[in-house]
Design a protein around this motif. Structure first.
Motif, PDB file in Angstrom:
ATOM      1  N   ASP A  62      -2.644  -1.164   8.058  1.00 37.87           N
ATOM      2  CA  ASP A  62      -4.011  -1.105   7.846  1.00 37.87           C
ATOM      3  C   ASP A  62      -4.429  -0.452   6.381  1.00 37.87           C
ATOM      4  O   ASP A  62      -5.547   0.124   6.331  1.00 37.87           O
ATOM      5  CB  ASP A  62      -4.692  -0.138   8.773  1.00 37.87           C
ATOM      6  CG  ASP A  62      -4.278   1.140   8.838  1.00 37.87           C
ATOM      7  OD1 ASP A  62      -3.299   1.410   8.309  1.00 37.87           O
ATOM      8  OD2 ASP A  62      -4.986   1.934   9.658  1.00 37.87           O
ATOM      9  N   TRP A  63      -3.604  -0.744   5.481  1.00 33.38           N
ATOM     10  CA  TRP A  63      -3.891  -0.296   4.057  1.00 33.38           C
ATOM     11  C   TRP A  63      -3.767  -1.385   3.189  1.00 33.38           C
ATOM     12  O   TRP A  63      -2.820  -2.519   3.439  1.00 33.38           O
ATOM     13  CB  TRP A  63      -2.795   0.612   3.532  1.00 33.38           C
ATOM     14  CG  TRP A  63      -2.938   2.069   4.268  1.00 33.38           C
ATOM     15  CD1 TRP A  63      -2.285   2.404   5.385  1.00 33.38           C
ATOM     16  CD2 TRP A  63      -3.938   3.034   3.891  1.00 33.38           C
ATOM     17  NE1 TRP A  63      -2.699   3.643   5.815  1.00 33.38           N
ATOM     18  CE2 TRP A  63      -3.661   4.117   4.884  1.00 33.38           C
ATOM     19  CE3 TRP A  63      -4.578   3.113   2.961  1.00 33.38           C
ATOM     20  CZ2 TRP A  63      -4.178   5.344   4.874  1.00 33.38           C
ATOM     21  CZ3 TRP A  63      -5.302   4.596   2.770  1.00 33.38           C
ATOM     22  CH2 TRP A  63      -5.205   5.552   3.949  1.00 33.38           C
ATOM     23  N   ARG A  64      -4.491  -1.609   2.230  1.00 32.65           N
ATOM     24  CA  ARG A  64      -4.434  -2.562   1.084  1.00 32.65           C
ATOM     25  C   ARG A  64      -4.835  -2.079  -0.284  1.00 32.65           C
ATOM     26  O   ARG A  64      -5.705  -1.034  -0.299  1.00 32.65           O
ATOM     27  CB  ARG A  64      -5.232  -3.889   1.610  1.00 32.65           C
ATOM     28  CG  ARG A  64      -6.638  -3.682   1.225  1.00 32.65           C
ATOM     29  CD  ARG A  64      -7.509  -4.911   1.605  1.00 32.65           C
ATOM     30  NE  ARG A  64      -8.941  -4.793   1.322  1.00 32.65           N
ATOM     31  CZ  ARG A  64      -9.979  -5.810   1.647  1.00 32.65           C
ATOM     32  NH1 ARG A  64      -9.238  -7.053   2.252  1.00 32.65           N
ATOM     33  NH2 ARG A  64     -11.017  -5.532   1.485  1.00 32.65           N
ATOM     34  N   VAL A  65      -4.562  -2.612  -1.371  1.00 32.68           N
ATOM     35  CA  VAL A  65      -5.169  -2.635  -2.699  1.00 32.68           C
ATOM     36  C   VAL A  65      -5.977  -3.570  -2.964  1.00 32.68           C
ATOM     37  O   VAL A  65      -5.135  -4.753  -3.020  1.00 32.68           O
ATOM     38  CB  VAL A  65      -3.797  -2.219  -3.587  1.00 32.68           C
ATOM     39  CG1 VAL A  65      -4.395  -2.012  -5.061  1.00 32.68           C
ATOM     40  CG2 VAL A  65      -2.874  -1.050  -2.938  1.00 32.68           C
ATOM     41  N   ASN A 110      -8.395  -0.056   6.860  1.00 32.21           N
ATOM     42  CA  ASN A 110      -9.120  -0.592   7.879  1.00 32.21           C
ATOM     43  C   ASN A 110      -9.407   0.109   8.895  1.00 32.21           C
ATOM     44  O   ASN A 110      -8.063   0.699   9.511  1.00 32.21           O
ATOM     45  CB  ASN A 110      -8.574  -2.086   8.150  1.00 32.21           C
ATOM     46  CG  ASN A 110      -9.464  -2.736   8.945  1.00 32.21           C
ATOM     47  OD1 ASN A 110      -9.978  -2.377   9.867  1.00 32.21           O
ATOM     48  ND2 ASN A 110      -9.160  -4.272   8.731  1.00 32.21           N
ATOM     49  N   ASP A 111     -10.278   0.577   9.498  1.00 28.79           N
ATOM     50  CA  ASP A 111     -10.457   1.278  10.650  1.00 28.79           C
ATOM     51  C   ASP A 111     -10.468   0.618  11.840  1.00 28.79           C
ATOM     52  O   ASP A 111     -10.682   1.228  13.001  1.00 28.79           O
ATOM     53  CB  ASP A 111     -11.932   2.331  10.608  1.00 28.79           C
ATOM     54  CG  ASP A 111     -13.046   1.380  10.577  1.00 28.79           C
ATOM     55  OD1 ASP A 111     -12.933  -0.014  10.711  1.00 28.79           O
ATOM     56  OD2 ASP A 111     -14.191   2.022  10.468  1.00 28.79           O
ATOM     57  N   SER A 117     -10.302   4.290   0.674  1.00 28.08           N
ATOM     58  CA  SER A 117      -9.625   5.317   1.305  1.00 28.08           C
ATOM     59  C   SER A 117     -10.326   6.653   1.094  1.00 28.08           C
ATOM     60  O   SER A 117     -10.793   6.815   0.052  1.00 28.08           O
ATOM     61  CB  SER A 117      -8.251   5.214   0.852  1.00 28.08           C
ATOM     62  OG  SER A 117      -7.641   6.495   0.927  1.00 28.08           O
ATOM     63  N   PRO A 118     -10.129   7.656   2.066  1.00 27.21           N
ATOM     64  CA  PRO A 118     -10.395   9.024   2.073  1.00 27.21           C
ATOM     65  C   PRO A 118      -9.481   9.725   1.031  1.00 27.21           C
ATOM     66  O   PRO A 118      -9.743  10.764   0.547  1.00 27.21           O
ATOM     67  CB  PRO A 118     -10.433   9.611   3.420  1.00 27.21           C
ATOM     68  CG  PRO A 118      -9.296   8.723   4.221  1.00 27.21           C
ATOM     69  CD  PRO A 118      -9.557   7.217   3.661  1.00 27.21           C
ATOM     70  N   PHE A 119      -8.491   9.228   0.610  1.00 29.34           N
ATOM     71  CA  PHE A 119      -7.440   9.749  -0.215  1.00 29.34           C
ATOM     72  C   PHE A 119      -7.656   9.247  -1.555  1.00 29.34           C
ATOM     73  O   PHE A 119      -7.490   8.062  -1.749  1.00 29.34           O
ATOM     74  CB  PHE A 119      -6.154   9.509   0.615  1.00 29.34           C
ATOM     75  CG  PHE A 119      -5.779   9.919   1.835  1.00 29.34           C
ATOM     76  CD1 PHE A 119      -5.761  11.265   2.097  1.00 29.34           C
ATOM     77  CD2 PHE A 119      -5.651   9.106   2.819  1.00 29.34           C
ATOM     78  CE1 PHE A 119      -5.462  11.667   3.317  1.00 29.34           C
ATOM     79  CE2 PHE A 119      -5.545   9.500   4.001  1.00 29.34           C
ATOM     80  CZ  PHE A 119      -5.465  10.903   4.383  1.00 29.34           C
ATOM     81  N   PRO A 120      -7.820   9.995  -2.612  1.00 28.84           N
ATOM     82  CA  PRO A 120      -7.956   9.308  -3.998  1.00 28.84           C
ATOM     83  C   PRO A 120      -6.356   9.232  -4.520  1.00 28.84           C
ATOM     84  O   PRO A 120      -5.733   9.705  -3.893  1.00 28.84           O
ATOM     85  CB  PRO A 120      -8.688  10.563  -4.483  1.00 28.84           C
ATOM     86  CG  PRO A 120      -8.316  11.660  -3.890  1.00 28.84           C
ATOM     87  CD  PRO A 120      -8.156  11.224  -2.497  1.00 28.84           C
TER      88      PRO A 120
END
Length: 152
Positions: A68-71, A83-84, A91-94
């Motif tokens: 569920d991650w993308r750039v 993606n939730d 992202s909540p992570f910088p």
């Protein structure tokens, strides 16, 4: 009286070591100035930053063990998204050493094409994904190999 033996006699000229020290100092300063003036250096630096950021994104994908991650790549920036289950959001992570999930490229540097790279639960895209950074005179390609996640 022999001037070589007279301790009160003032020495004139420089020793070889003094001349060598000045030459080395000037050479180092000149190399630093020339490297700073290289117009294509920012493309190479941004490519290295992107490679590090992609490694960070892969780590997040593997830590969550979900695909569920993308750039997301735009012409002058890229954003880490998650993606939730219903939609993609930033992202909540910088990015490391940054304050947001979006990294902007410096002036003059851009991606030649936009798109997005989705990461699976092993931190790899399903197919090899490549982007090219350019500044008009220099180009640098960054790739992530499909199924292995090798960042090149």
């Amino acid at each position: 009286m022999d001037p070589r033996r007279d301790r009160n006699h003032a020495r004139s000229g420089f020793t070889f070591m003094e001349v060598l020290a000045v030459f080395v100092t000037l050479s180092v300063m000149a190399a630093a100035i020339v490297a700073g003036m290289d117009p294509g250096a920012s493309v190479a630096v941004e490519a290295d930053i992107l490679r590090a950021h992609l490694g960070f994104a892969q780590t997040l994908a593997m830590a969550n063990n979900t695909a569920d991650w993308r750039v997301l790549f735009a012409s002058h920036s890229y954003t880490l998204q998650r993606n939730d289950g219903s939609a993609w959001f930033d992202s909540p992570f910088p990015w490391p050493n940054e304050s947001s999930a979006t990294h902007g490229l410096p002036g003059g540097v851009s991606f030649l094409s936009a798109g997005n790279m989705t990461l699976d639960e092993w931190g790899a895209p399903p197919v090899t994904f490549s982007v090219v950074l350019a500044d008009g005179t220099r180009q640098e390609q960054v790739s992530v190999v499909g199924f292995t996640g090798l960042v090149q």
